[in-house]
Design a protein around this motif. Structure first.
Motif, PDB file in Angstrom:
ATOM      1  N   SER A  54      -0.967  14.170   4.011  1.00  0.00           N
ATOM      2  CA  SER A  54      -2.169  13.984   4.814  1.00  0.00           C
ATOM      3  C   SER A  54      -3.001  12.857   4.221  1.00  0.00           C
ATOM      4  N   ALA A  55      -3.901  12.305   5.015  1.00  0.00           N
ATOM      5  CA  ALA A  55      -4.693  11.172   4.532  1.00  0.00           C
ATOM      6  C   ALA A  55      -6.030  11.126   5.254  1.00  0.00           C
ATOM      7  N   THR A  56      -7.021  10.568   4.560  1.00  0.00           N
ATOM      8  CA  THR A  56      -8.303  10.262   5.178  1.00  0.00           C
ATOM      9  C   THR A  56      -8.518   8.767   5.089  1.00  0.00           C
ATOM     10  N   ALA A  57      -9.456   8.261   5.845  1.00  0.00           N
ATOM     11  CA  ALA A  57      -9.629   6.811   5.953  1.00  0.00           C
ATOM     12  C   ALA A  57     -11.022   6.401   5.527  1.00  0.00           C
ATOM     13  N   VAL A  58     -11.113   5.156   5.024  1.00  0.00           N
ATOM     14  CA  VAL A  58     -12.391   4.513   4.736  1.00  0.00           C
ATOM     15  C   VAL A  58     -12.400   3.185   5.464  1.00  0.00           C
ATOM     16  N   ALA A  59     -13.513   2.854   6.119  1.00  0.00           N
ATOM     17  CA  ALA A  59     -13.626   1.588   6.848  1.00  0.00           C
ATOM     18  C   ALA A  59     -14.508   0.623   6.079  1.00  0.00           C
ATOM     19  N   SER A  68     -14.827  -4.022  11.237  1.00  0.00           N
ATOM     20  CA  SER A  68     -14.965  -2.568  11.201  1.00  0.00           C
ATOM     21  C   SER A  68     -13.670  -1.871  11.547  1.00  0.00           C
ATOM     22  N   ALA A  69     -12.728  -2.581  12.164  1.00  0.00           N
ATOM     23  CA  ALA A  69     -11.443  -1.976  12.493  1.00  0.00           C
ATOM     24  C   ALA A  69     -10.552  -1.826  11.271  1.00  0.00           C
ATOM     25  N   LEU A  70     -10.885  -2.524  10.170  1.00  0.00           N
ATOM     26  CA  LEU A  70     -10.107  -2.409   8.948  1.00  0.00           C
ATOM     27  C   LEU A  70     -10.313  -1.025   8.346  1.00  0.00           C
ATOM     28  N   ARG A  71      -9.247  -0.292   8.195  1.00  0.00           N
ATOM     29  CA  ARG A  71      -9.327   1.051   7.629  1.00  0.00           C
ATOM     30  C   ARG A  71      -8.218   1.228   6.599  1.00  0.00           C
ATOM     31  N   LEU A  72      -8.466   2.089   5.618  1.00  0.00           N
ATOM     32  CA  LEU A  72      -7.517   2.325   4.524  1.00  0.00           C
ATOM     33  C   LEU A  72      -7.308   3.825   4.357  1.00  0.00           C
ATOM     34  N   PHE A  73      -6.064   4.224   4.339  1.00  0.00           N
ATOM     35  CA  PHE A  73      -5.697   5.635   4.229  1.00  0.00           C
ATOM     36  C   PHE A  73      -4.919   5.845   2.930  1.00  0.00           C
ATOM     37  N   ILE A  74      -5.224   6.924   2.213  1.00  0.00           N
ATOM     38  CA  ILE A  74      -4.456   7.309   1.024  1.00  0.00           C
ATOM     39  C   ILE A  74      -4.000   8.753   1.203  1.00  0.00           C
ATOM     40  N   SER A  75      -2.738   8.996   0.973  1.00  0.00           N
ATOM     41  CA  SER A  75      -2.173  10.340   0.972  1.00  0.00           C
ATOM     42  C   SER A  75      -1.428  10.551  -0.347  1.00  0.00           C
ATOM     43  N   CYS A  87       6.131  14.615  -1.713  1.00  0.00           N
ATOM     44  CA  CYS A  87       5.350  13.804  -0.779  1.00  0.00           C
ATOM     45  C   CYS A  87       5.165  12.385  -1.283  1.00  0.00           C
ATOM     46  N   GLY A  88       5.083  12.228  -2.613  1.00  0.00           N
ATOM     47  CA  GLY A  88       4.803  10.916  -3.159  1.00  0.00           C
ATOM     48  C   GLY A  88       3.403  10.465  -2.806  1.00  0.00           C
ATOM     49  N   ILE A  89       3.133   9.180  -2.981  1.00  0.00           N
ATOM     50  CA  ILE A  89       1.844   8.577  -2.658  1.00  0.00           C
ATOM     51  C   ILE A  89       2.079   7.522  -1.583  1.00  0.00           C
ATOM     52  N   THR A  90       1.274   7.570  -0.538  1.00  0.00           N
ATOM     53  CA  THR A  90       1.354   6.580   0.533  1.00  0.00           C
ATOM     54  C   THR A  90      -0.023   5.968   0.757  1.00  0.00           C
ATOM     55  N   VAL A  91      -0.073   4.642   0.767  1.00  0.00           N
ATOM     56  CA  VAL A  91      -1.298   3.902   1.058  1.00  0.00           C
ATOM     57  C   VAL A  91      -1.035   3.075   2.315  1.00  0.00           C
ATOM     58  N   THR A  92      -1.904   3.249   3.334  1.00  0.00           N
ATOM     59  CA  THR A  92      -1.696   2.575   4.619  1.00  0.00           C
ATOM     60  C   THR A  92      -2.955   1.823   5.022  1.00  0.00           C
ATOM     61  N   ALA A  93      -2.791   0.565   5.409  1.00  0.00           N
ATOM     62  CA  ALA A  93      -3.907  -0.239   5.908  1.00  0.00           C
ATOM     63  C   ALA A  93      -3.769  -0.407   7.415  1.00  0.00           C
ATOM     64  N   SER A  94      -4.881  -0.182   8.139  1.00  0.00           N
ATOM     65  CA  SER A  94      -4.920  -0.397   9.580  1.00  0.00           C
ATOM     66  C   SER A  94      -5.749  -1.650   9.864  1.00  0.00           C
ATOM     67  N   HIS A  95      -5.181  -2.581  10.621  1.00  0.00           N
ATOM     68  CA  HIS A  95      -5.833  -3.859  10.930  1.00  0.00           C
ATOM     69  C   HIS A  95      -6.120  -4.655   9.657  1.00  0.00           C
ATOM     70  N   GLY A  96      -5.182  -4.612   8.722  1.00  0.00           N
ATOM     71  CA  GLY A  96      -5.309  -5.365   7.491  1.00  0.00           C
ATOM     72  C   GLY A  96      -4.060  -5.201   6.649  1.00  0.00           C
ATOM     73  N   GLY A 144     -11.934 -11.933   5.762  1.00  0.00           N
ATOM     74  CA  GLY A 144     -12.004 -11.771   4.321  1.00  0.00           C
ATOM     75  C   GLY A 144     -12.660 -10.488   3.870  1.00  0.00           C
ATOM     76  N   LYS A 145     -12.960  -9.599   4.801  1.00  0.00           N
ATOM     77  CA  LYS A 145     -13.567  -8.320   4.442  1.00  0.00           C
ATOM     78  C   LYS A 145     -12.554  -7.450   3.711  1.00  0.00           C
ATOM     79  N   THR A 146     -13.030  -6.646   2.778  1.00  0.00           N
ATOM     80  CA  THR A 146     -12.162  -5.743   2.026  1.00  0.00           C
ATOM     81  C   THR A 146     -12.696  -4.320   2.082  1.00  0.00           C
ATOM     82  N   VAL A 147     -11.821  -3.395   1.809  1.00  0.00           N
ATOM     83  CA  VAL A 147     -12.191  -1.993   1.713  1.00  0.00           C
ATOM     84  C   VAL A 147     -11.406  -1.390   0.550  1.00  0.00           C
ATOM     85  N   THR A 148     -12.083  -0.540  -0.231  1.00  0.00           N
ATOM     86  CA  THR A 148     -11.457   0.123  -1.374  1.00  0.00           C
ATOM     87  C   THR A 148     -11.657   1.627  -1.241  1.00  0.00           C
TER      88      THR A 148
END
Length: 447
Positions: A54-59, A68-75, A87-96, A144-148
């Motif tokens: 499972s994962a949650t996102a930060v914009a 604002s469409a740039l989102r980052l998910f960590i599971s 499950c391992g670790i999965t990092v997913t970027a949306s629109h980036g 050039g926007k970033t999200v962590t």
């Protein structure tokens, strides 16, 4: 002469052959605790420039619609507990794109790969059990926007576990026919996952395959042809966190390093009463021998040397605990290549033994001194069929039979950069069946 094979003994949680010999390269066994686990705290920073639970996102904050469409998910998600290591670790970027992943843990490094397009990163191996992880990831998007984002979580502590034992000893030397031999303490039902959890690194490129022996606890790796002599081999089994069956987890990785020594290959003819010996690729000797008499025939097939002693105490018809010099074993039922000073007159003309290969004193001592575990011994010309599992009979299997016993049915290409699974059809050429490269198929059948 023949000697009844002793059973397996247990020492320190590892199976050993002959406890008095457990520290030599003949029958040495290593466990996962010997695998040199790195348990120091570390922060692993993976710089990503190329090509999941499972994962949650930060914009990204303070940006217009595109950013604002740039989102980052960590599971797994932040605060998760009892996470399944698989499950391992999965990092997913949306629109980036994912630009950076840092994994901090008290265990070993957490390698991973970035998929095509740079939008998904996933860890390579199972996570370790009973471990805490903190993942910090950064993605970049339009303008050039970033999200962590950061996620901290803990993996489960299993109630059911297993151990894995390896026959090869640390930095020991083996023959060109030696398989990597693993034994699991619990039955394995997820065989393909186990095969994929292994890495082999070799100093010389080769093709081989993982394959299961009878039952579901023994897994071997064998090259398609004999190992190239002087190959350095490193093995890594990523078993910590790997479930071999539902709810049954490993709690330690296993690594081992060993070397393939000088090529030493024997072909012994029971009908011709001779034994050819090749050393370092050249014919060393053509020695007269005497093999098993009619009632005790020495069976056909390509075996591997298992252990050696000088002397070995043998028991058979009419003798008990008789000391036999320079004895090199190649079957569990008790066949050896050994010094038989008493049958020199019959060697080269008549079979008089109880199944062993009788050799003259000078020849047997030379062979004994050169022999390592895993040296091929091929018996030909016999009326007797070789018995599967009477010794290390891995070379009774033709290459296609090895692949059929694999859960993945894939070949493994190994080299200095590690190993990868490949389709057998992508491997060029057939398996070689010359004396110096591998036996002919079905050579264990009666002549």
């Amino acid at each position: 002469m023949r000697l009844k094979a002793p059973g397996w003994a247990s020492a320190g949680g590892a199976n050993v052959r002959d406890s008095g010999e457990s520290r030599s390269r003949w029958g040495t066994v290593a466990t996962g605790r010997r695998a040199r686990l790195s348990l120091t705290a570390m922060a692993v920073i993976l710089s990503l420039s190329a090509a999941a639970c499972s994962a949650t996102a930060v914009a990204a904050r303070g940006a217009g619609p595109a950013a604002s469409a740039l989102r980052l998910f960590i599971s797994p998600t932040d605060g998760s507990a009892n996470v399944s290591p698989g499950c391992g670790i999965t990092v997913t970027a949306s629109h980036g794109r994912v630009r950076r992943v840092t994994v901090t843990t008290s265990g070993s490094a957490v390698p991973g790969t970035l998929g095509a397009g740079g939008t998904v990163w996933h860890s390579t191996w199972p996570l370790h059990t009973s471990a805490h992880y903190t993942v910090t990831a950064t993605a970049s998007g339009p303008g050039g926007k970033t999200v962590t984002q950061t996620s901290s979580f803990a993996t489960l502590t299993p109630s059911r576990t297993y151990t894995v034992m390896i026959t090869e000893g640390y930095q020991q030397t083996y023959g060109v026919g030696m398989p990597i031999k693993l034994k699991f303490s619990q039955p394995v039902t997820r065989r393909a996952a186990v095969e994929r959890a292994m890495q082999i690194t070799t100093s010389k490129p080769l093709v081989g395959a993982w394959y299961w022996l009878d039952g579901n606890r023994e897994l071997n790796f064998r090259p398609r042809n004999y190992w190239p002599q002087h190959t350095r081999v490193s093995f890594a089994g990523h078993f910590d966190g790997l479930a071999i069956a539902p709810g049954v987890y490993g709690t330690a990785d296993l690594t081992q390093q060993f070397t393939i020594g000088n090529s030493l290959i024997v072909v012994a003819s029971t009908a011709g009463h001779y034994m050819k010996v090749w050393y370092k690729g050249k014919l060393l000797g053509h020695w007269p021998i005497s093999t098993g008499k009619a009632a005790y025939p020495t069976a056909n097939g390509t075996y591997l040397t298992i252990d050696k002693h000088n002397p070995t105490l043998m028991t058979g018809p009419g003798y008990k605990n008789f000391p036999v010099p320079y004895a090199v074993r190649f079957t569990w039922s008790g066949n050896y290549i050994h010094d038989a000073y008493w049958s020199v007159a019959q060697q080269g003309s008549t079979n008089v033994s109880f199944g062993c290969v009788n050799v003259a004193p000078a020849d047997s001592r030379l062979y004994y001194d050169l022999a390592n575990p895993g040296d091929p011994v091929t018996i030909i010309g016999s009326p007797a069929v070789g018995q599967w599992r009477d010794g290390w009979t891995d070379w009774f299997l033709a290459w296609n039979q090895v692949l059929l016993r694999s859960a993945t049915h894939m070949a493994v290409e190994a080299g200095p950069d590690g190993s990868t699974f490949v389709s057998p059809s992508a491997v060029p050429g057939p398996a070689l069946t010359s004396t110096l490269h591998g036996p002919k198929p079905d050579n264990y059948l009666a002549s």
